[in-house]
Design a protein around this motif. Structure first.
Motif, PDB file in Angstrom:
ATOM      1  N   MET A   1      64.782  45.820  42.634  1.00  0.00           N
ATOM      2  CA  MET A   1      65.478  45.001  43.635  1.00  0.00           C
ATOM      3  C   MET A   1      64.805  45.122  45.000  1.00  0.00           C
ATOM      4  O   MET A   1      65.144  45.976  45.807  1.00  0.00           O
ATOM      5  N   LYS A   2      63.864  44.241  45.245  1.00  0.00           N
ATOM      6  CA  LYS A   2      63.157  44.204  46.518  1.00  0.00           C
ATOM      7  C   LYS A   2      63.973  43.433  47.563  1.00  0.00           C
ATOM      8  O   LYS A   2      64.859  42.637  47.220  1.00  0.00           O
ATOM      9  N   SER A   3      63.644  43.638  48.819  1.00  0.00           N
ATOM     10  CA  SER A   3      64.307  42.906  49.899  1.00  0.00           C
ATOM     11  C   SER A   3      63.620  41.551  50.066  1.00  0.00           C
ATOM     12  O   SER A   3      62.887  41.308  51.026  1.00  0.00           O
ATOM     13  N   SER A   4      63.883  40.666  49.104  1.00  0.00           N
ATOM     14  CA  SER A   4      63.191  39.374  49.059  1.00  0.00           C
ATOM     15  C   SER A   4      63.492  38.518  50.280  1.00  0.00           C
ATOM     16  O   SER A   4      62.643  37.731  50.723  1.00  0.00           O
ATOM     17  N   ALA A   5      64.702  38.623  50.823  1.00  0.00           N
ATOM     18  CA  ALA A   5      65.052  37.849  52.016  1.00  0.00           C
ATOM     19  C   ALA A   5      64.175  38.249  53.197  1.00  0.00           C
ATOM     20  O   ALA A   5      63.751  37.401  53.993  1.00  0.00           O
ATOM     21  N   PHE A   6      63.884  39.533  53.299  1.00  0.00           N
ATOM     22  CA  PHE A   6      62.986  39.998  54.360  1.00  0.00           C
ATOM     23  C   PHE A   6      61.576  39.471  54.110  1.00  0.00           C
ATOM     24  O   PHE A   6      60.870  39.086  55.056  1.00  0.00           O
ATOM     25  N   GLY A   7      61.161  39.429  52.848  1.00  0.00           N
ATOM     26  CA  GLY A   7      59.862  38.870  52.519  1.00  0.00           C
ATOM     27  C   GLY A   7      59.761  37.400  52.893  1.00  0.00           C
ATOM     28  O   GLY A   7      58.725  36.939  53.391  1.00  0.00           O
ATOM     29  N   PHE A   8      60.850  36.660  52.677  1.00  0.00           N
ATOM     30  CA  PHE A   8      60.860  35.246  53.052  1.00  0.00           C
ATOM     31  C   PHE A   8      60.707  35.098  54.562  1.00  0.00           C
ATOM     32  O   PHE A   8      59.966  34.234  55.044  1.00  0.00           O
TER      33      PHE A   8
END
Length: 413
Positions: free
Chosen positions: A336-343
């Protein structure tokens, strides 16, 4: 930062109006959720500290009176507990709305997106104290293992999947960015569902979040510098502003205003769920057309990134001698990566528009993969360990040739 301050000020009157007195809020569930709670518990109560989560922060509070405020607070805690438990369902619903009607989230601009992401970090920061970092330093083996999975295995896996599926360079860049960011805060909730160690999960999330300040720009520059333009300095500055600052504010508030933190703590899970749903919907809505047009050629490698990452994140610790509970925790943290931060980073610092698409797709698959792993493990029994974790020396004692020789030939020492 204005949005962060507004969020804190908005929670204060709500907490004062409906929350019971602070003395009644200090329940075992609230204490157990904080990462340093095992230090204050007696040895025979250490198990409870690992079996309680943020969900119980809301449901375990027992108001002392039957006034209108108490009734409202009781209704809130029940509703909040149910809403938090069903957060994967809300994620799917918000994703569907964003794909069907992207304009529904056009109001959620970059400023709001940044504020919501900072709110997630702030809600984690108020559960931490400087003592938590001292605890990590004294028992670093599990945290170091997960840190290496997050910033060594996942970026390489992302790059390999991107090339294996022959993605465009900009999509490979976005996929590698997903693999190079920190663990997401939603992993703490999924760790509870999977009967993992919630306190350890929070510590691991914190470690990878702080590590993102230097690891994310370093990995992006090293792996992608020749593929697409990457603003490594900008990524570092955004990480400090969106991640480090809210955590520092939360820790400082917890350190110097503990009564205020205890009053608003039951509201933190709801803030996290709402923020996560808005982040997912906003990210998906902004690249809805590319997501719909991408097809399996993009969906499959992103799904595999989270699924294979979670399975390796479980198998490798188990093979290394870690217990079942710690291994489940590391698996969910890795997946579970912080995908929102990546976006957000892709939007602000990557020159190609298409580089945002993998992060947006990842937001959905990350939540679903973590939830599925958590639900499967929830129904597989596990005996929790009696201690937080063993030290390196206890887990891997030094080799003694004389002792090994006697054991081999059945001689007593």
């Amino acid at each position: 930062m204005k949005i962060i301050s507004a969020s804190i000020l908005g929670l204060l009157p709500t907490a004062v109006a409906f929350a019971p007195p602070v003395a009644q809020l200090v329940s075992p569930a609230v204490t157990a959720y904080t990462p340093n709670s095992n230090v204050s518990l007696s040895p025979n109560k250490s198990l409870k500290a690992k079996e309680v989560s943020a969900l119980q922060m809301t449901s375990a509070v027992e108001p002392p009176s039957d006034g209108i405020g108490t009734k409202i607070f009781n209704a809130y805690t029940k509703t909040a507990s149910l809403a938090t438990t069903l957060f994967p369902l809300w994620t799917v619903i918000f994703t569907g709305i964003a794909l069907k009607s992207p304009s529904s989230f056009s109001w959620f601009t970059t400023e709001y997106f940044t504020g919501a992401l900072a709110a997630l970090m702030l809600s984690m920061g108020i559960t931490l104290t400087p003592a938590d970092f001292a605890k990590v330093a004294s028992r670093p083996n599990a945290v170091l293992m997960q840190f290496s999975l997050c910033y060594a295995m996942m970026p390489v896996l992302a790059l390999a999947l991107g090339k294996a599926f022959a993605l465009d360079p900009s999509l490979i860049a976005g996929l590698v960015l997903v693999g190079s960011i920190n663990g997401g805060q939603a992993s703490n909730l999924c760790t509870y569902i999977a009967k993992g160690n919630v306190a350890l999960s929070v510590l691991m999330t914190t470690a990878t979040t702080l590590g993102a300040i230097f690891m994310t720009p370093l990995l992006c520059k090293g792996l992608l510098g020749a593929v697409v333009p990457v603003d490594a300095k900008g990524i570092a500055m955004s990480t400090i502003q969106v991640v480090l600052a809210p955590i520092a504010i939360g820790m400082t508030t917890n350190q110097f205003f503990p009564k205020f933190v205890k009053a608003i703590l039951p509201f933190a899970p709801v803030v996290g769920v709402v923020s996560t749903c808005l982040l997912v919907a906003s990210a998906v809505a902004q690249v809805a057309d590319p997501i719909m047009n991408a097809g399996l050629s993009l969906q499959l490698p992103i799904l595999l990134l989270h699924l294979v990452g979670g399975l390796v994140g479980y198998a490798l610790p188990r093979l290394s001698g870690f217990g079942e509970v710690a291994s489940r925790t590391m698996a969910i943290e890795t997946s579970m990566k912080s995908s929102a931060f990546g976006f957000l980073l892709a939007k602000l610092h990557f020159g190609e528009y298409a580089a945002r698409v993998p992060s947006a797709v990842s937001v959905v698959w990350m939540a679903l993969t973590g939830s599925i792993l958590a639900v499967i493990w929830r129904y597989i029994p596990v005996t929790p360990p009696k201690t937080f974790d063993r030290s390196i020396i206890e887990k891997y004692p030094p080799f003694k040739p004389k002792k090994a020789f006697k054991k081999l030939f059945g001689k007593s020492e």
